[in-house]
Design a protein around this motif. Sequence first.
Motif, short mmCIF file in Angstrom:
data_model
loop_
_atom_site.label_atom_id
_atom_site.label_comp_id
_atom_site.label_asym_id
_atom_site.label_seq_id
_atom_site.Cartn_x
_atom_site.Cartn_y
_atom_site.Cartn_z
N GLN A 152 0.82 -1.62 -0.11
CA GLN A 152 0.29 0.14 -0.15
C GLN A 152 0.70 1.38 -0.09
OE1 GLN A 152 -2.57 -0.20 3.92
NE2 GLN A 152 -3.85 -2.16 2.51
N ASP B 10 -2.40 11.74 1.42
CA ASP B 10 -3.59 10.91 1.91
C ASP B 10 -3.37 9.39 2.32
OD1 ASP B 10 -4.80 13.73 2.12
OD2 ASP B 10 -6.18 12.99 1.03
N ALA B 11 -3.70 9.14 1.47
CA ALA B 11 -2.77 7.61 1.31
C ALA B 11 -2.02 7.54 1.98
CB ALA B 11 -2.99 6.77 0.10
N SER C 111 -0.48 9.34 4.10
CA SER C 111 -0.77 9.56 5.81
C SER C 111 -1.55 8.32 6.44
CB SER C 111 -1.00 10.82 5.96
OG SER C 111 -1.73 11.10 7.03
N ALA C 112 -1.90 7.73 6.02
CA ALA C 112 -2.97 6.63 6.81
C ALA C 112 -2.74 5.75 6.20
CB ALA C 112 -4.33 6.33 5.53
N SER D 61 1.22 5.21 11.15
CA SER D 61 1.19 4.94 12.29
C SER D 61 1.09 7.19 13.01
CB SER D 61 1.91 4.32 13.43
OG SER D 61 3.32 4.91 13.82
N ARG E 214 3.96 11.51 10.75
CA ARG E 214 3.89 11.61 9.29
C ARG E 214 4.27 12.78 8.90
NH1 ARG E 214 -2.34 9.64 11.11
NH2 ARG E 214 -1.72 9.04 12.37
N ARG F 93 -0.62 -1.00 10.40
CA ARG F 93 -0.09 0.92 9.72
C ARG F 93 1.93 0.31 10.27
NH1 ARG F 93 -3.50 6.20 11.00
NH2 ARG F 93 -5.54 5.67 10.27
#
Length: 131
Positions: A10, A21-22, A24-25, A28, A50, A114
């Motif tokens: 991912q 955004d991905a 950051s997601a 952790s 992050r 994460r």
Amino acid sequence: MNTATAVAEQLYRALSDGDADALSAALSADFHATVSAGMPHDVGGEHHGRVAMIAGVWGRIDAIYDLAVVPSEFLEIGGGNKVVVLGTYRGTARDGTTRVDAAFAHVIAVRNGRITALQQITDTVRWSIPA
């Protein structure tokens, strides 16, 4: 299933897509990275959080280089909570003065789906090959 390999995959998709955004997601809240000393543009060293990694490392590199991060092998270690990713950075500086052709190893730690830590190992000299 959120195996360390699946979570790492991912991360590389988000890097390829330039999807902050991905990214950051995927990281952790207590994310920590160690980037190889000697990396260009002073991005080497310790990065906590992050934002520090996304803006201070990946964002700076993206602003300077047209770069592909190409993983080639995922090796799970540490009982499945870590993965070593082998691959290559390839691209050119956006100003056309240098190119990048450097192997990398990323050691990625995962907890609860994460990424908690990333250690980058690369030949930093191969980030400044004359074009």
